[in-house]
Design an enzyme around this catalytic site. Sequence first.
Site, PDB file in Angstrom:
ATOM      1  N   HIS A 128      -9.862  -0.438  14.491  1.00 57.01           N
ATOM      2  CA  HIS A 128      -8.501   0.225  13.940  1.00 57.01           C
ATOM      3  C   HIS A 128      -7.915  -0.803  13.037  1.00 57.01           C
ATOM      4  O   HIS A 128      -7.920  -2.083  13.018  1.00 57.01           O
ATOM      5  CB  HIS A 128      -7.617  -0.142  15.587  1.00 57.01           C
ATOM      6  CG  HIS A 128      -6.276   0.546  15.402  1.00 57.01           C
ATOM      7  ND1 HIS A 128      -5.973   1.821  15.781  1.00 57.01           N
ATOM      8  CD2 HIS A 128      -5.121  -0.259  15.078  1.00 57.01           C
ATOM      9  CE1 HIS A 128      -4.647   2.146  15.435  1.00 57.01           C
ATOM     10  NE2 HIS A 128      -3.989   0.747  14.911  1.00 57.01           N
ATOM     11  N   ALA A 129      -7.257  -0.260  12.135  1.00 54.37           N
ATOM     12  CA  ALA A 129      -6.819  -0.854  10.860  1.00 54.37           C
ATOM     13  C   ALA A 129      -5.717  -2.099  11.267  1.00 54.37           C
ATOM     14  O   ALA A 129      -4.620  -1.409  12.069  1.00 54.37           O
ATOM     15  CB  ALA A 129      -6.252   0.139   9.753  1.00 54.37           C
ATOM     16  N   HIS A 131      -0.316   0.927   3.477  1.00 58.40           N
ATOM     17  CA  HIS A 131       0.454   0.683   4.556  1.00 58.40           C
ATOM     18  C   HIS A 131      -0.056  -0.791   4.983  1.00 58.40           C
ATOM     19  O   HIS A 131       0.704  -1.748   5.146  1.00 58.40           O
ATOM     20  CB  HIS A 131       0.001   1.519   5.680  1.00 58.40           C
ATOM     21  CG  HIS A 131       0.451   1.053   6.960  1.00 58.40           C
ATOM     22  ND1 HIS A 131       2.027   1.322   7.487  1.00 58.40           N
ATOM     23  CD2 HIS A 131       0.249   0.180   7.784  1.00 58.40           C
ATOM     24  CE1 HIS A 131       2.429   0.908   8.614  1.00 58.40           C
ATOM     25  NE2 HIS A 131       1.233   0.236   8.752  1.00 58.40           N
ATOM     26  N   GLU A 132      -1.271  -0.964   5.130  1.00 60.83           N
ATOM     27  CA  GLU A 132      -1.810  -2.369   5.592  1.00 60.83           C
ATOM     28  C   GLU A 132      -1.480  -3.399   4.411  1.00 60.83           C
ATOM     29  O   GLU A 132      -1.073  -4.753   5.070  1.00 60.83           O
ATOM     30  CB  GLU A 132      -3.392  -2.274   5.852  1.00 60.83           C
ATOM     31  CG  GLU A 132      -3.678  -1.480   6.971  1.00 60.83           C
ATOM     32  CD  GLU A 132      -3.042  -1.744   8.090  1.00 60.83           C
ATOM     33  OE1 GLU A 132      -2.596  -2.985   8.365  1.00 60.83           O
ATOM     34  OE2 GLU A 132      -2.998  -0.836   9.026  1.00 60.83           O
ATOM     35  N   HIS A 134       2.011  -4.948   4.964  1.00 57.05           N
ATOM     36  CA  HIS A 134       2.070  -5.988   5.858  1.00 57.05           C
ATOM     37  C   HIS A 134       1.877  -7.313   4.981  1.00 57.05           C
ATOM     38  O   HIS A 134       2.270  -8.581   5.337  1.00 57.05           O
ATOM     39  CB  HIS A 134       1.110  -5.881   6.881  1.00 57.05           C
ATOM     40  CG  HIS A 134       1.664  -4.909   8.038  1.00 57.05           C
ATOM     41  ND1 HIS A 134       2.729  -4.682   8.636  1.00 57.05           N
ATOM     42  CD2 HIS A 134       0.633  -3.678   8.420  1.00 57.05           C
ATOM     43  CE1 HIS A 134       2.746  -3.577   9.380  1.00 57.05           C
ATOM     44  NE2 HIS A 134       1.508  -2.907   9.352  1.00 57.05           N
ATOM     45  N   GLU A 190       6.153  -2.286   9.622  1.00 57.36           N
ATOM     46  CA  GLU A 190       5.567  -1.320   9.522  1.00 57.36           C
ATOM     47  C   GLU A 190       6.013  -0.155   8.562  1.00 57.36           C
ATOM     48  O   GLU A 190       5.324   0.537   7.843  1.00 57.36           O
ATOM     49  CB  GLU A 190       5.548  -0.327  10.853  1.00 57.36           C
ATOM     50  CG  GLU A 190       4.995  -0.965  12.033  1.00 57.36           C
ATOM     51  CD  GLU A 190       3.456  -1.448  11.896  1.00 57.36           C
ATOM     52  OE1 GLU A 190       2.709  -0.700  11.338  1.00 57.36           O
ATOM     53  OE2 GLU A 190       3.259  -2.521  12.534  1.00 57.36           O
ATOM     54  N   HIS A 244      -3.210   1.129  21.125  1.00 60.05           N
ATOM     55  CA  HIS A 244      -1.952   0.391  21.320  1.00 60.05           C
ATOM     56  C   HIS A 244      -1.583   0.015  22.797  1.00 60.05           C
ATOM     57  O   HIS A 244      -0.808  -0.984  23.174  1.00 60.05           O
ATOM     58  CB  HIS A 244      -0.756   0.961  20.632  1.00 60.05           C
ATOM     59  CG  HIS A 244      -0.830   1.265  19.226  1.00 60.05           C
ATOM     60  ND1 HIS A 244      -1.730   2.040  18.766  1.00 60.05           N
ATOM     61  CD2 HIS A 244      -0.490   0.222  18.136  1.00 60.05           C
ATOM     62  CE1 HIS A 244      -1.783   2.014  17.296  1.00 60.05           C
ATOM     63  NE2 HIS A 244      -1.174   0.880  17.001  1.00 60.05           N
ATOM     64  N   TYR A 285       6.818   1.901  15.415  1.00 60.73           N
ATOM     65  CA  TYR A 285       6.322   2.836  14.332  1.00 60.73           C
ATOM     66  C   TYR A 285       7.275   3.955  14.322  1.00 60.73           C
ATOM     67  O   TYR A 285       7.382   4.650  13.249  1.00 60.73           O
ATOM     68  CB  TYR A 285       5.022   3.485  15.080  1.00 60.73           C
ATOM     69  CG  TYR A 285       3.920   2.296  15.103  1.00 60.73           C
ATOM     70  CD1 TYR A 285       3.237   1.836  13.943  1.00 60.73           C
ATOM     71  CD2 TYR A 285       3.459   1.737  16.304  1.00 60.73           C
ATOM     72  CE1 TYR A 285       2.350   0.872  14.117  1.00 60.73           C
ATOM     73  CE2 TYR A 285       2.539   0.890  16.349  1.00 60.73           C
ATOM     74  CZ  TYR A 285       2.042   0.075  15.294  1.00 60.73           C
ATOM     75  OH  TYR A 285       1.092  -0.858  15.332  1.00 60.73           O
TER      76      TYR A 285
END
Length: 605
Positions: A346-347, A376-377, A380, A404, A504, A514
Amino acid sequence: MQSRISRVASIVGIAFGLSACIDDPTKKSTERTNKPAAQFIEEAQKEIEQLQHPAAQAAWVYQTYINQDTAQLSAYLSERLSNRSTQLAVESAQYNQVEVDAETRRKLNLLRNSLVLPSPSDPAKSKALSNIVTELEGMYGSGTYCLTTDNCLTLTQMSKIMANSRNADELLDIWQGWREISPPMKPLYQQQVALANEGAQQLGFNDLSELWRGGYDMSAANFSTELDRLWGQVQPFYQALHCHVRAKLGEEYGENIVPQNQAIPAHLLGNMWAQSWGNIYDIVKPDEPLDVVDVTVALAKKGYDELQMVEQAEAFFSSLGFDPLPDTFWQRSQFTQPRDRKVVCHASAWNLDDKDDLRIKMCIQKTAEEFSVIHHELGHSYYQRAYNQQPLLYRGSANDGFHEAIGDTISLSITPSYLKQIELITDIPDPSNDIGMLLQVALEKIAFVPFGLLVDQWRWGVFSGDISPENYNQAWWQLREKYQGVRAPISRAPEAFDPGAKYHVPGNTPYTRYFLAHILQFQFHRELCKIAGNTDPIHRCSIYGSKKAGTALNEMLTLGKSKPWQEALTTLTGTPDMDASAIIDYFAPLKSWLDEQNKQRNCGW
């Protein structure tokens, strides 16, 4: 997703709950009461900082090399951190009635609300909670579905089948198969809830749901009202999308499988959890031929490998004026799935030392979806670095939805004009093709919005006791039908625990973030397009190359949690209110098209 280890609000209480060899907490508390609040909070931050780095390192090793030894090491170190952090949070409550300056008061409140799974003060119970958390993570990360004795599929392999198969029987088999991993989680999850509730009550909350909802610079009740308001803005558009998708699925599989007056069977939407529907674009796309960019094909034609996909995402942030990622990011990240060991694919994005040890953990697939996930990552990662000079308790996003949203905001700039600039495509499709592009985006993002809302609606009910263990699964599907219009494709057994098949839930990652991110990203994008001076319709706007937009974005990011999220939002948008009207603006052409398609259809469920 942002790793729980990347900031104290996550580390302290989520699954890595570290348990202390603990001194007598009563004695500690007595000592603290004689100290000024400002001194207490500064000492607390230093103590947490010393504990969190080894806990983060152990958690990284465990998730990238799952075995008994790494599990025990992670559990031990995270137990120490979680237990001590819980003690400090309890001690902070002693200053609730003490007059302190605004800065100290904010830090005290953040410490008290920072725990995700607060450990009970009893060392034995704290250790039990930590072990449960670690065991649940391992059960999910090592989960497989065996078609035969020697043919077992990983989640990654099953997800590919869910995305590409158009055989309803095969899809149902895979859908059921993955959910075989979660029933054994149910008794552990039930125990975890009881222990974490006990920890929350020691902090002065009625239960864990009150703690989770109370970390948004407003009361828990007002926050719930705010969520309802935002969903109300999006709901009419979602219902139009749902109506069109259900009609097209009925044409594909037959109305005996997809009745046109019921919720959609969950196994037919191209995703293991039916949370996003982009993989069924070929079924629901407009009948007229449209020239829609296929990024997966473009990546293949240009020979992109996994590392080049990450490098290109970094280049986007560089074009906005952000500094390159550190060399250690490239040396220490996990970009692909190792062949020789089990890992959590999971990323997630990590900052192990809360300073410069930035990493991402993925098992990258060379697809358009993963290209977006990488952006997206990295969102962060750049956010983590932007606030890393703040005091420990301010190293986090204004609210967790901000974290997020940042990378997804950048993803909205992955438009045809951007793809041409980086030479992934040679021609930009005419605006007459935009319906296809907008439909693709809506299938990924708008389809997700109700799912993003309901996961924590379920958990808050579980934490508060409104949803009893015997009703865990029933309540889950009631919420999915209510918000998503999605139903279980077959009757579910009483012992089923379908929430546990979503990372999650056993991973204890709060999910409302999210939902908020899917609201905020469009609001951020609309404002950044204005700042960049882009005059295209906002669904065609890319801020790639705009240093002005990058400066405005970074001004908000560097604040971290040092100000209420309303102030951080005002810094970028000029308003303290989250606003889903940007979604309506972005998808306006698609909404008109959907309304035309749905004229003769029976919508609703």
